[in-house]
Design a protein around this motif. Structure first.
Motif, PDB file in Angstrom:
ATOM      1  N   LYS A   7       0.856  -1.188   0.000  1.00 37.56           N
ATOM      2  CA  LYS A   7       0.000   0.000   0.000  1.00 37.56           C
ATOM      3  C   LYS A   7       0.887   1.231   0.000  1.00 37.56           C
ATOM      4  O   LYS A   7       1.811   1.342   0.810  1.00 37.56           O
ATOM      5  N   THR A   9       0.758   5.721  -0.744  1.00 33.27           N
ATOM      6  CA  THR A   9      -0.131   6.870  -0.907  1.00 33.27           C
ATOM      7  C   THR A   9      -0.211   7.212  -2.392  1.00 33.27           C
ATOM      8  O   THR A   9       0.734   7.010  -3.153  1.00 33.27           O
ATOM      9  N   GLU A  46      -3.115   1.926  -4.167  1.00 35.68           N
ATOM     10  CA  GLU A  46      -2.835   3.333  -3.901  1.00 35.68           C
ATOM     11  C   GLU A  46      -3.958   3.885  -3.023  1.00 35.68           C
ATOM     12  O   GLU A  46      -5.134   3.726  -3.329  1.00 35.68           O
ATOM     13  N   VAL A  47      -3.562   4.521  -1.941  1.00 37.69           N
ATOM     14  CA  VAL A  47      -4.511   5.036  -0.956  1.00 37.69           C
ATOM     15  C   VAL A  47      -4.501   6.563  -1.022  1.00 37.69           C
ATOM     16  O   VAL A  47      -3.425   7.183  -1.044  1.00 37.69           O
ATOM     17  N   ASP A  48      -5.685   7.156  -1.054  1.00 34.47           N
ATOM     18  CA  ASP A  48      -5.773   8.616  -1.037  1.00 34.47           C
ATOM     19  C   ASP A  48      -5.128   9.169   0.227  1.00 34.47           C
ATOM     20  O   ASP A  48      -5.205   8.549   1.297  1.00 34.47           O
ATOM     21  N   MET A  49      -4.502  10.317   0.108  1.00 34.86           N
ATOM     22  CA  MET A  49      -3.775  10.920   1.236  1.00 34.86           C
ATOM     23  C   MET A  49      -4.668  11.108   2.458  1.00 34.86           C
ATOM     24  O   MET A  49      -4.238  10.908   3.578  1.00 34.86           O
ATOM     25  N   ASP A  51      -6.894   9.296   3.481  1.00 34.52           N
ATOM     26  CA  ASP A  51      -7.223   8.005   4.082  1.00 34.52           C
ATOM     27  C   ASP A  51      -6.012   7.321   4.720  1.00 34.52           C
ATOM     28  O   ASP A  51      -6.079   6.149   5.060  1.00 34.52           O
ATOM     29  N   TRP A  52      -4.916   8.049   4.869  1.00 32.68           N
ATOM     30  CA  TRP A  52      -3.675   7.480   5.396  1.00 32.68           C
ATOM     31  C   TRP A  52      -3.262   8.288   6.620  1.00 32.68           C
ATOM     32  O   TRP A  52      -3.246   9.509   6.585  1.00 32.68           O
ATOM     33  N   VAL A  54      -0.471   8.588  10.131  1.00 30.77           N
ATOM     34  CA  VAL A  54       0.788   8.204  10.776  1.00 30.77           C
ATOM     35  C   VAL A  54       0.851   8.916  12.124  1.00 30.77           C
ATOM     36  O   VAL A  54       0.600  10.124  12.203  1.00 30.77           O
ATOM     37  N   VAL A  59      -1.560  11.894   7.121  1.00 33.25           N
ATOM     38  CA  VAL A  59      -0.175  11.874   6.660  1.00 33.25           C
ATOM     39  C   VAL A  59       0.334  13.258   6.253  1.00 33.25           C
ATOM     40  O   VAL A  59       1.489  13.601   6.511  1.00 33.25           O
TER      41      VAL A  59
END
Length: 73
Positions: A7, A9, A46-49, A51-52, A54, A59
């Motif tokens: 996975k 971004t 690929e994950v939309d920003m 949806d991520w 940290v 993110v």
């Protein structure tokens, strides 16, 4: 029959970069675990920003704070 899900971004990874990731992951499984590359599956999502996250932050905010902290040193 290994299956690896990578996975990343969604930031514009090119088809060539994705092909390199697939080849590299496959090679690693061949070298380390003696897996057959013909039956090794690598999937890149690929994950939309937005949806991520940290460290408890989206993110983009995490990166902003990390960059700000690095600039203060």
């Amino acid at each position: 029959m290994p299956y690896v899900n990578v996975k990343i971004t969604r930031e514009g990874a090119t088809p060539a970069q994705k092909a390199e990731i697939i080849a590299g992951v496959t090679d690693l499984l061949v070298k380390v675990l003696d897996k057959n590359p013909a039956t090794t599956f690598v999937v890149i999502d690929e994950v939309d920003m937005e949806d991520w996250g940290v460290g408890g932050l989206p993110v983009e905010e995490y990166r902003r704070r990390t960059a700000d902290a690095a600039g203060q040193r």
